[in-house]
Design a protein around this motif. Structure first.
Motif, PDB file in Angstrom:
ATOM      1  N   LYS A  61       0.839  -1.194   0.000  1.00  0.00           N
ATOM      2  CA  LYS A  61       0.000   0.000   0.000  1.00  0.00           C
ATOM      3  C   LYS A  61       0.873   1.241   0.000  1.00  0.00           C
ATOM      4  N   VAL A  62       0.613   2.141  -0.949  1.00  0.00           N
ATOM      5  CA  VAL A  62       1.321   3.415  -1.043  1.00  0.00           C
ATOM      6  C   VAL A  62       0.353   4.503  -0.617  1.00  0.00           C
ATOM      7  N   SER A  63       0.721   5.257   0.427  1.00  0.00           N
ATOM      8  CA  SER A  63      -0.162   6.328   0.898  1.00  0.00           C
ATOM      9  C   SER A  63      -0.020   7.553   0.003  1.00  0.00           C
ATOM     10  N   SER A  64      -0.936   8.481   0.133  1.00  0.00           N
ATOM     11  CA  SER A  64      -0.852   9.718  -0.636  1.00  0.00           C
ATOM     12  C   SER A  64       0.183  10.648  -0.002  1.00  0.00           C
ATOM     13  N   MET A  65       0.572  11.683  -0.722  1.00  0.00           N
ATOM     14  CA  MET A  65       1.564  12.639  -0.230  1.00  0.00           C
ATOM     15  C   MET A  65       1.023  13.372   0.989  1.00  0.00           C
ATOM     16  N   GLY A  66       1.852  13.469   2.020  1.00  0.00           N
ATOM     17  CA  GLY A  66       1.473  14.202   3.220  1.00  0.00           C
ATOM     18  C   GLY A  66       1.786  15.679   3.073  1.00  0.00           C
ATOM     19  N   GLU A  67       1.437  16.454   4.072  1.00  0.00           N
ATOM     20  CA  GLU A  67       1.694  17.892   4.036  1.00  0.00           C
ATOM     21  C   GLU A  67       3.183  18.198   4.027  1.00  0.00           C
ATOM     22  N   ASP A  68       3.977  17.316   4.643  1.00  0.00           N
ATOM     23  CA  ASP A  68       5.424  17.541   4.676  1.00  0.00           C
ATOM     24  C   ASP A  68       6.127  16.986   3.438  1.00  0.00           C
ATOM     25  N   GLY A  69       5.381  16.473   2.460  1.00  0.00           N
ATOM     26  CA  GLY A  69       5.969  15.981   1.223  1.00  0.00           C
ATOM     27  C   GLY A  69       6.473  14.555   1.291  1.00  0.00           C
ATOM     28  N   THR A  70       6.081  13.798   2.304  1.00  0.00           N
ATOM     29  CA  THR A  70       6.508  12.405   2.416  1.00  0.00           C
ATOM     30  C   THR A  70       5.326  11.485   2.150  1.00  0.00           C
ATOM     31  N   PHE A  71       5.640  10.244   1.828  1.00  0.00           N
ATOM     32  CA  PHE A  71       4.607   9.225   1.684  1.00  0.00           C
ATOM     33  C   PHE A  71       5.136   7.930   2.265  1.00  0.00           C
ATOM     34  N   THR A  72       4.231   7.011   2.585  1.00  0.00           N
ATOM     35  CA  THR A  72       4.567   5.764   3.259  1.00  0.00           C
ATOM     36  C   THR A  72       4.210   4.584   2.373  1.00  0.00           C
ATOM     37  N   VAL A  73       5.081   3.573   2.379  1.00  0.00           N
ATOM     38  CA  VAL A  73       4.793   2.309   1.702  1.00  0.00           C
ATOM     39  C   VAL A  73       4.715   1.234   2.782  1.00  0.00           C
ATOM     40  N   LYS A  77       3.571  -7.653   5.048  1.00  0.00           N
ATOM     41  CA  LYS A  77       4.009  -8.177   6.335  1.00  0.00           C
ATOM     42  C   LYS A  77       3.995  -7.116   7.425  1.00  0.00           C
ATOM     43  N   GLY A  78       3.569  -5.901   7.085  1.00  0.00           N
ATOM     44  CA  GLY A  78       3.436  -4.852   8.079  1.00  0.00           C
ATOM     45  C   GLY A  78       4.625  -3.916   8.186  1.00  0.00           C
ATOM     46  N   PHE A  79       5.626  -4.070   7.334  1.00  0.00           N
ATOM     47  CA  PHE A  79       6.770  -3.167   7.372  1.00  0.00           C
ATOM     48  C   PHE A  79       6.386  -1.832   6.760  1.00  0.00           C
ATOM     49  N   ARG A  80       6.816  -0.743   7.416  1.00  0.00           N
ATOM     50  CA  ARG A  80       6.532   0.612   6.938  1.00  0.00           C
ATOM     51  C   ARG A  80       7.820   1.302   6.552  1.00  0.00           C
ATOM     52  N   LYS A  81       7.843   1.900   5.377  1.00  0.00           N
ATOM     53  CA  LYS A  81       8.978   2.704   4.948  1.00  0.00           C
ATOM     54  C   LYS A  81       8.467   4.073   4.541  1.00  0.00           C
ATOM     55  N   VAL A  82       9.184   5.120   4.964  1.00  0.00           N
ATOM     56  CA  VAL A  82       8.787   6.488   4.662  1.00  0.00           C
ATOM     57  C   VAL A  82       9.758   7.054   3.639  1.00  0.00           C
ATOM     58  N   TYR A  83       9.215   7.680   2.598  1.00  0.00           N
ATOM     59  CA  TYR A  83      10.005   8.239   1.509  1.00  0.00           C
ATOM     60  C   TYR A  83       9.760   9.732   1.402  1.00  0.00           C
ATOM     61  N   THR A  84      10.748  10.452   0.842  1.00  0.00           N
ATOM     62  CA  THR A  84      10.562  11.866   0.540  1.00  0.00           C
ATOM     63  C   THR A  84       9.757  11.992  -0.743  1.00  0.00           C
ATOM     64  N   ALA A  85       9.430  13.218  -1.125  1.00  0.00           N
ATOM     65  CA  ALA A  85       8.626  13.445  -2.329  1.00  0.00           C
ATOM     66  C   ALA A  85       9.338  12.993  -3.598  1.00  0.00           C
TER      67      ALA A  85
END
Length: 103
Positions: A61-73, A77-85
């Protein structure tokens, strides 16, 4: 990496783009449905990225862009990774500093 949205609503890698040198040139989706990388999926409002991993069909699951310009994948298995814009992976240290600054 280029992705296009399938009829089921998931985002998949576009083989017409990635295999151009092997004689594959046309994509049934066309140029309108293409995005570049996971950042493109997030910019389009997020969604589910479907891919093959070690012989298994995986949906992340890829989340939408947040206010700070990051998104989460989030992986199955429940692992979360945060990426910049621009799609760069944020380290745990960088995420912790951002959390402390926002408090």
């Amino acid at each position: 990496m280029r992705y296009h949205k399938t009829a089921e609503g998931t985002w998949m890698r576009c083989r017409a783009i990635t295999r151009r040198g092997q004689g594959v040139t046309d994509c049934p989706i066309g140029g309108d449905g293409h995005v570049s990388g996971r950042a493109g999926i997030a910019a389009r409002g997020g969604g589910v990225e479907a891919r093959w991993e070690n012989g298994d069909h995986v949906h992340a699951k890829v989340s939408s862009m947040g206010e700070d310009g990051t998104f989460t994948v989030t992986s199955p298995k429940g692992f979360r990774k945060v990426y910049t814009a621009v799609g760069r992976l944020l380290t745990l240290r960088e995420r912790a500093k951002a959390t402390l600054r926002s408090e």
